[in-house]
Scaffold this active site. Structure first.
Site, PDB file in Angstrom:
ATOM      1  N   ASP A 188      -1.282  -0.448   6.028  1.00 23.89           N
ATOM      2  CA  ASP A 188      -1.487   0.241   7.302  1.00 23.89           C
ATOM      3  C   ASP A 188      -2.952   0.230   7.723  1.00 23.89           C
ATOM      4  OD1 ASP A 188      -2.198   2.139   5.220  1.00 23.89           O
ATOM      5  OD2 ASP A 188      -2.253   3.664   6.790  1.00 23.89           O
TER       6      ASP A 188
ATOM      7  N   ASP B 259      -0.154   5.059   0.799  1.00 25.01           N
ATOM      8  CA  ASP B 259      -0.372   6.071   1.832  1.00 25.01           C
ATOM      9  C   ASP B 259      -0.286   5.432   3.219  1.00 25.01           C
ATOM     10  OD1 ASP B 259      -0.965   8.708   2.611  1.00 25.01           O
ATOM     11  OD2 ASP B 259      -2.325   8.862   0.901  1.00 25.01           O
TER      12      ASP B 259
ATOM     13  N   ASP C 257       0.864  -1.175   0.000  1.00 26.19           N
ATOM     14  CA  ASP C 257       0.000   0.000   0.000  1.00 26.19           C
ATOM     15  C   ASP C 257       0.910   1.237   0.000  1.00 26.19           C
ATOM     16  OD1 ASP C 257      -2.462   1.495   0.372  1.00 26.19           O
ATOM     17  OD2 ASP C 257      -1.751   1.833   2.417  1.00 26.19           O
TER      18      ASP C 257
HETATM   19 MG   LIG Z   1      -2.760   3.193   3.475  1.00 21.60          MG
END
Ligand SMILES: [Mg+2]
Length: 359
Positions: free
Chosen positions: A226, A28, A26
């Site tokens: 995250d 961000d 991922d």
């Molecule tokens: Mg993310």
């Protein structure tokens, strides 16, 4: 759901970058935040790659093209080919192409990422609901300047029965100035005007994971993310392993309270975790031990953390007041919390234990 719920983080003797052939990362909160590289991301990714791990970047954001994302990563010091970037625009374009005639017209509510992805599948992006032979409507994040009239355009077509697709349904987008409405919020606007239901491609849904595996050829992928409800749930749905890093939106408390499909295979602080093995979390008489810590679920509804006596007086005492890595303490707490929760959500009070770890 027949799979047994995960009740503990897993161990890996091998470094993760050697145990898995491809990292599906991922962006961000994992690689960058607010446009800047996250600490240790650049050097960790370079080291993993130099050692032979394939890297791919998987984003729900349909606005930017893979070229634009690759260029941004290059500017941050992470040399990336456009082919190593997989977007929800690509996943939704494939989903549409499987259901309409080749060369069909698709009404686009969104940005360049969607248009490029549709053309790549032989579809024709158009701007008006009045186009003859319109076969689908696709909605993806269009950036802050998307005119309100675009939602009306989508609604006119959908209300006539044209099939509706969405790249993703993330309700919010975190930015440098705070939280902004994401494509999921825009989808809700159109839903209000149509009462219809879009087919969605992005994480955590299977079309996104399928697109990623098709494009990378990964045989033993590790999803690195995250967010529990997109990255980790996407890995769960795709039945592949996952690494949660604590550099983004998920904190230790949320991890302890994760329901089964949100429990990652591994947890680490940041992308340095790719370059190490993962310690074993062992059941013991009182609870679960990992490194210098033992986590105990007490009868009083509290998750307690105890230092392991034999962890040795010669070991450095950390800021957390115990010996050993606070992450090991978190891993032990995960095992105690998830075991207590079973198929549900842990309700034990972990505040003191987490404060002790500084997490
Ligand atoms: Mg993310």
């Amino acid at each position: 759901m027949t799979r047994q719920s995960r009740t503990s983080p897993a161990a890996s003797e091998q470094s993760l970058h050697q145990a898995y052939d491809t990292a599906l990362l991922d962006l961000d909160g994992v690689v960058y935040a607010g446009g800047e590289a996250i600490a240790y991301a650049v050097e960790s990714l370079a080291a993993a790659r130099a050692d032979g791990m394939h890297l791919a970047y998987v984003t729900n954001n349909a606005l930017r093209t893979p070229d634009a994302v690759a260029e941004h990563l290059g500017e941050l010091g992470i040399p990336t080919e456009a082919a190593e970037v997989i977007t929800s625009a690509q996943a939704v374009a494939r989903l549409i192409a499987e259901q309409v005639e080749p060369g069909s017209k698709v009404l686009v509510i969104g940005g360049d990422g969607l248009r490029v992805a549709l053309r790549e599948r032989g579809l024709v992006p158009v701007d008006s609901a009045e186009e003859e032979g319109l076969a689908a409507v696709v909605q993806g994040y269009g950036g802050p300047d998307l005119p309100w009239g675009r939602f009306a355009e989508a609604s006119y077509a959908i209300n006539r029965g044209v099939p509706w697709f969405a790249s993703n349904t993330d309700l919010t987008i975190p930015g440098a100035r705070g939280i902004a409405p994401g494509n999921g919020a825009a989808v809700e606007v159109v839903r209000i005007a149509t009462g219809a239901e879009p087919q969605v491609a992005g994480k955590p849904l299977p079309p996104m994971h399928r697109e990623t595996v098709l494009r990378t050829g990964a045989e033993r992928p590790l999803v690195v993310g995250d967010r529990l409800d997109t990255d980790i749930e996407g890995a769960f749905n795709g039945e592949v392993d996952s690494l949660l890093v604590l550099t983004g939106v998920t904190d230790a408390e949320q991890l302890l309270r994760a329901e089964p499909r949100h429990r990652p295979t591994y947890v680490d602080r940041d992308l340095r975790g790719l370059l190490t093995g993962q310690p074993e979390v062992e059941p013991c008489a009182e609870g679960f031990r990992c490194g210098g810590w033992t986590a105990v679920a007490t009868n009083g509804g509290v998750l307690e953390l105890r230092e392991n006596a034999e962890s040795g007086a010669d070991e450095e005492v950390t800021e957390a007041g115990g010996t050993g890595d606070p992450l090991d303490g978190l891993r032990a707490l995960c095992a105690a919390a998830w075991t207590a929760a079973g198929d549900g959500v842990c309700t034990l009070d972990a505040a003191k234990a987490l404060a002790r770890l500084g997490l």
